[in-house]
Write a protein that holds these residues in place. Structure first.
Motif, PDB file in Angstrom:
ATOM      1  N   VAL A  36       3.911  -7.006  -0.175  1.00 33.76           N
ATOM      2  CA  VAL A  36       5.291  -5.970  -0.377  1.00 33.76           C
ATOM      3  C   VAL A  36       5.120  -5.834  -2.138  1.00 33.76           C
ATOM      4  O   VAL A  36       4.785  -5.967  -2.823  1.00 33.76           O
ATOM      5  CB  VAL A  36       6.270  -7.074   0.200  1.00 33.76           C
ATOM      6  CG1 VAL A  36       6.984  -7.018   1.486  1.00 33.76           C
ATOM      7  CG2 VAL A  36       6.842  -8.173  -1.234  1.00 33.76           C
ATOM      8  N   ARG A  37       5.717  -4.373  -2.395  1.00 32.56           N
ATOM      9  CA  ARG A  37       6.229  -4.143  -4.103  1.00 32.56           C
ATOM     10  C   ARG A  37       7.928  -3.804  -3.675  1.00 32.56           C
ATOM     11  O   ARG A  37       8.702  -3.519  -2.882  1.00 32.56           O
ATOM     12  CB  ARG A  37       5.712  -3.007  -3.698  1.00 32.56           C
ATOM     13  CG  ARG A  37       4.098  -2.329  -3.719  1.00 32.56           C
ATOM     14  CD  ARG A  37       3.714  -0.502  -4.276  1.00 32.56           C
ATOM     15  NE  ARG A  37       4.583  -0.900  -5.187  1.00 32.56           N
ATOM     16  CZ  ARG A  37       5.766   0.764  -5.079  1.00 32.56           C
ATOM     17  NH1 ARG A  37       5.453   1.339  -3.967  1.00 32.56           N
ATOM     18  NH2 ARG A  37       5.777   1.061  -6.083  1.00 32.56           N
ATOM     19  N   ASP A  73       0.757  -1.303   0.149  1.00 32.15           N
ATOM     20  CA  ASP A  73       0.392  -0.353  -0.022  1.00 32.15           C
ATOM     21  C   ASP A  73       0.610   0.750   0.658  1.00 32.15           C
ATOM     22  O   ASP A  73       0.297   2.449   0.604  1.00 32.15           O
ATOM     23  CB  ASP A  73      -1.132   0.024   1.149  1.00 32.15           C
ATOM     24  CG  ASP A  73      -2.038  -1.199   1.561  1.00 32.15           C
ATOM     25  OD1 ASP A  73      -1.793  -1.448   0.226  1.00 32.15           O
ATOM     26  OD2 ASP A  73      -2.125  -1.620   2.056  1.00 32.15           O
ATOM     27  N   ASN A  74       2.045   0.745  -0.285  1.00 32.65           N
ATOM     28  CA  ASN A  74       3.005   2.271   0.359  1.00 32.65           C
ATOM     29  C   ASN A  74       2.673   2.760  -1.283  1.00 32.65           C
ATOM     30  O   ASN A  74       3.435   2.448  -1.909  1.00 32.65           O
ATOM     31  CB  ASN A  74       4.219   2.240   0.537  1.00 32.65           C
ATOM     32  CG  ASN A  74       5.141   2.945   0.555  1.00 32.65           C
ATOM     33  OD1 ASN A  74       5.078   4.160  -0.069  1.00 32.65           O
ATOM     34  ND2 ASN A  74       6.273   2.657   1.613  1.00 32.65           N
ATOM     35  N   PRO A  75       2.861   4.635  -1.679  1.00 26.85           N
ATOM     36  CA  PRO A  75       2.309   4.911  -2.691  1.00 26.85           C
ATOM     37  C   PRO A  75       3.857   5.337  -3.696  1.00 26.85           C
ATOM     38  O   PRO A  75       3.941   5.654  -4.185  1.00 26.85           O
ATOM     39  CB  PRO A  75       1.666   5.909  -2.902  1.00 26.85           C
ATOM     40  CG  PRO A  75       1.972   5.821  -1.373  1.00 26.85           C
ATOM     41  CD  PRO A  75       2.217   5.258  -0.367  1.00 26.85           C
ATOM     42  N   ILE A  76       5.410   5.374  -2.823  1.00 24.82           N
ATOM     43  CA  ILE A  76       5.808   5.835  -3.235  1.00 24.82           C
ATOM     44  C   ILE A  76       6.696   5.070  -4.371  1.00 24.82           C
ATOM     45  O   ILE A  76       6.651   3.625  -4.691  1.00 24.82           O
ATOM     46  CB  ILE A  76       7.141   5.107  -2.387  1.00 24.82           C
ATOM     47  CG1 ILE A  76       8.632   6.274  -2.401  1.00 24.82           C
ATOM     48  CG2 ILE A  76       7.985   4.039  -2.141  1.00 24.82           C
ATOM     49  CD1 ILE A  76       8.827   7.512  -1.850  1.00 24.82           C
ATOM     50  N   PRO A  77       6.710   6.052  -5.318  1.00 26.33           N
ATOM     51  CA  PRO A  77       7.006   5.302  -6.896  1.00 26.33           C
ATOM     52  C   PRO A  77       8.425   4.966  -7.111  1.00 26.33           C
ATOM     53  O   PRO A  77       8.893   4.509  -7.986  1.00 26.33           O
ATOM     54  CB  PRO A  77       6.619   6.882  -7.671  1.00 26.33           C
ATOM     55  CG  PRO A  77       7.187   7.618  -7.240  1.00 26.33           C
ATOM     56  CD  PRO A  77       6.687   7.567  -5.445  1.00 26.33           C
ATOM     57  N   CYS A  78       9.491   5.343  -6.434  1.00 30.58           N
ATOM     58  CA  CYS A  78      10.618   5.517  -6.821  1.00 30.58           C
ATOM     59  C   CYS A  78      11.699   5.672  -5.839  1.00 30.58           C
ATOM     60  O   CYS A  78      11.501   6.807  -5.594  1.00 30.58           O
ATOM     61  CB  CYS A  78      11.383   6.010  -8.157  1.00 30.58           C
ATOM     62  SG  CYS A  78      13.199   5.228  -8.658  1.00 30.58           S
ATOM     63  N   LEU A  79      12.456   5.035  -5.332  1.00 27.83           N
ATOM     64  CA  LEU A  79      13.952   5.782  -4.478  1.00 27.83           C
ATOM     65  C   LEU A  79      15.425   5.280  -4.778  1.00 27.83           C
ATOM     66  O   LEU A  79      15.625   4.896  -5.500  1.00 27.83           O
ATOM     67  CB  LEU A  79      13.749   5.085  -2.766  1.00 27.83           C
ATOM     68  CG  LEU A  79      12.840   4.808  -1.976  1.00 27.83           C
ATOM     69  CD1 LEU A  79      12.780   3.897  -1.359  1.00 27.83           C
ATOM     70  CD2 LEU A  79      12.603   5.935  -1.321  1.00 27.83           C
ATOM     71  N   ALA A  80      15.882   6.631  -4.984  1.00 27.30           N
ATOM     72  CA  ALA A  80      16.847   6.507  -5.594  1.00 27.30           C
ATOM     73  C   ALA A  80      17.775   5.902  -4.707  1.00 27.30           C
ATOM     74  O   ALA A  80      17.760   5.806  -3.559  1.00 27.30           O
ATOM     75  CB  ALA A  80      18.073   8.373  -5.153  1.00 27.30           C
ATOM     76  N   GLU A 109       3.158  -6.585   6.822  1.00 29.84           N
ATOM     77  CA  GLU A 109       2.083  -6.370   7.982  1.00 29.84           C
ATOM     78  C   GLU A 109       1.924  -4.951   8.265  1.00 29.84           C
ATOM     79  O   GLU A 109       1.384  -4.949   8.803  1.00 29.84           O
ATOM     80  CB  GLU A 109       2.606  -7.368   8.955  1.00 29.84           C
ATOM     81  CG  GLU A 109       2.770  -8.785   8.576  1.00 29.84           C
ATOM     82  CD  GLU A 109       3.077 -10.075  10.297  1.00 29.84           C
ATOM     83  OE1 GLU A 109       3.652  -9.042  10.452  1.00 29.84           O
ATOM     84  OE2 GLU A 109       2.908 -10.911   9.819  1.00 29.84           O
ATOM     85  N   ASP A 110       3.022  -4.577   8.009  1.00 35.02           N
ATOM     86  CA  ASP A 110       3.404  -3.137   8.657  1.00 35.02           C
ATOM     87  C   ASP A 110       3.687  -1.899   7.319  1.00 35.02           C
ATOM     88  O   ASP A 110       4.388  -1.992   6.971  1.00 35.02           O
ATOM     89  CB  ASP A 110       4.553  -2.375   9.084  1.00 35.02           C
ATOM     90  CG  ASP A 110       5.132  -1.756   9.773  1.00 35.02           C
ATOM     91  OD1 ASP A 110       3.631  -0.140   9.610  1.00 35.02           O
ATOM     92  OD2 ASP A 110       5.930  -1.475  11.352  1.00 35.02           O
ATOM     93  N   LYS A 111       2.328  -1.156   7.531  1.00 38.45           N
ATOM     94  CA  LYS A 111       2.359  -0.047   6.110  1.00 38.45           C
ATOM     95  C   LYS A 111       3.638   0.694   6.513  1.00 38.45           C
ATOM     96  O   LYS A 111       3.550   0.947   4.900  1.00 38.45           O
ATOM     97  CB  LYS A 111       1.015   0.333   6.516  1.00 38.45           C
ATOM     98  CG  LYS A 111       0.416   1.391   5.359  1.00 38.45           C
ATOM     99  CD  LYS A 111      -1.106   1.905   5.966  1.00 38.45           C
ATOM    100  CE  LYS A 111      -1.432   2.775   4.731  1.00 38.45           C
ATOM    101  NZ  LYS A 111      -2.832   3.344   4.846  1.00 38.45           N
ATOM    102  N   PHE A 112       4.021   0.931   6.744  1.00 40.54           N
ATOM    103  CA  PHE A 112       4.988   1.927   7.390  1.00 40.54           C
ATOM    104  C   PHE A 112       6.395   1.714   7.207  1.00 40.54           C
ATOM    105  O   PHE A 112       7.295   2.352   7.471  1.00 40.54           O
ATOM    106  CB  PHE A 112       4.358   3.339   8.685  1.00 40.54           C
ATOM    107  CG  PHE A 112       3.237   3.296   7.240  1.00 40.54           C
ATOM    108  CD1 PHE A 112       2.877   4.561   7.319  1.00 40.54           C
ATOM    109  CD2 PHE A 112       2.626   3.219   9.679  1.00 40.54           C
ATOM    110  CE1 PHE A 112       1.907   4.631   7.807  1.00 40.54           C
ATOM    111  CE2 PHE A 112       1.773   3.700   9.164  1.00 40.54           C
ATOM    112  CZ  PHE A 112       0.756   4.851   8.582  1.00 40.54           C
ATOM    113  N   ALA A 113       6.538   0.558   7.284  1.00 43.79           N
ATOM    114  CA  ALA A 113       8.177  -0.994   6.509  1.00 43.79           C
ATOM    115  C   ALA A 113       8.533  -0.694   5.345  1.00 43.79           C
ATOM    116  O   ALA A 113       7.961   0.021   4.915  1.00 43.79           O
ATOM    117  CB  ALA A 113       7.991  -2.072   7.362  1.00 43.79           C
TER     118      ALA A 113
END
Length: 333
Positions: free
Chosen positions: A234-235, A129-136, A217-221
């Motif tokens: 997970v993504r 559910d994490n919307p982050i599209p990309c991480l540098a 299990e943790d939306k913010f992990a």
């Protein structure tokens, strides 16, 4: 920022031209030999634990009387097992360290041998559910590292620091990783953190599966693990290399996924070979049981199981090179 592809060995460019983006059809099927019996034990990598189990079961279909025991607690357990003679194979998700190799050579008088068995993209997992599209990659360093040798600047503590807004902006990032006996832990620290230190609040887990489960299990992990451990919860976050190091939801560089094409093509920035180490005297042939197990792993049958388990298979070119290295040159086609 430099790329740590395949443990800093620049082989991707050589592979990209010849690799097929599926199981290499030039890989020969395994041809069983007569009279193969005995027992084998594998001690080492958790990353390769399921894979070694799959190879053991596949091999035993050809040789029902062969017994193979697999123990996968972490790559750091492989060198000791080989030195003590309690295992014939030592799977590792990293290179054996200079100290580990020296200890082996001091005891036996010759260098330890290894062969490549699969390709892995090391994924940065976020909750589905994490919307982050990309991480540098600089952001990854700032999330996981206390020393931030690969990025400098301030630590990323919340998802807002990583560029998310709304309900995510104030939420602390809960971080998971592998424990210190893991080759994945060492590889990540060396390549992604530039030999820096992990933050003290990184939750160190005993298995790759546990890391992924916690993130699911943790939306913010967030956590790191091999691509074969991906689940529906997970993504695998796309990654970019951004020389400027700016922090934003669009990190600036082109984003790449942990797919076979982008991993083999040298675009996905955290990739590695997986290895199996073994004790082989340089002037002697491997015994028939170990030789056949190596041949099986590197055959079409064995590499099909690599894809089945979620890793990326080797090419026949690599297979032939590894067999030659071990004195098991394949027959002429």
């Amino acid at each position: 920022m430099k790329l740590g592809l395949f443990a800093a060995v620049s082989v991707l460019s050589m592979m990209a031209a010849s690799v097929a983006f599926a199981l290499d059809q030039n890989l020969p099927a395994y041809q069983p030999a007569a009279g193969i019996t005995g027992q084998l034990k594998s001690v080492g990598s958790d990353t390769l634990d399921r894979q070694m189990e799959a190879w053991a079961k596949g091999f035993q279909r050809f040789y029902p009387e062969v017994k193979i025991e697999v123990e996968g607690r972490g790559s750091a357990t492989a060198p000791e097992a080989l030195v003590e003679g309690t295992a014939q194979f030592g799977p590792m998700s990293r290179f054996m360290s200079a100290g580990e190799a020296e200890k082996f050579e001091k005891k036996f008088g010759y260098k330890v041998s290894n062969f490549r068995v699969a390709i892995d993209a090391l994924a940065i997992y976020v909750n589905k559910d994490n919307p982050i599209p990309c991480l540098a990659m600089q952001q990854v360093d700032r999330i996981f590292s206390a020393t931030r040798k690969g990025s400098g600047g301030r630590s990323i503590v919340t998802w807002g620091d990583a560029g998310l807004t709304g309900e995510w902006a104030s939420k602390p990032i809960v971080i998971y990783g592998r424990n210190s006996i893991s080759g994945t832990h060492d590889f990540f620290r060396q390549i992604v953190l530039y030999d820096g230190d992990f933050k003290p609040d990184v939750n160190q887990e005993p298995s790759s599966q546990a890391v992924v489960q916690h993130v699911a299990e943790d939306k913010f992990a967030i956590g790191y693990s091999g691509i074969a451990f991906k689940t529906d919860g997970v993504r695998a976050a796309p990654l970019s290399v951004n020389p400027g190091g700016q922090l934003s939801v669009n990190p600036g560089g082109q984003c790449h996924n942990a797919t076979l094409e982008e991993t083999i093509g040298g675009k996905y920035p955290i990739a590695r070979y997986l290895y199996v180490y073994l004790n082989k005297k340089p002037d002697e042939q491997l015994d028939p049981l170990r030789a056949e197990f190596v041949k099986y792993i590197l055959s079409r049958d064995g590499q099909a199981l690599v894809e089945q388990e979620g890793y990326y298979s080797l090419t026949n070119e690599i297979r032939e090179a590894e067999l030659r290295k071990l004195g098991l040159s394949p027959p002429e086609r």
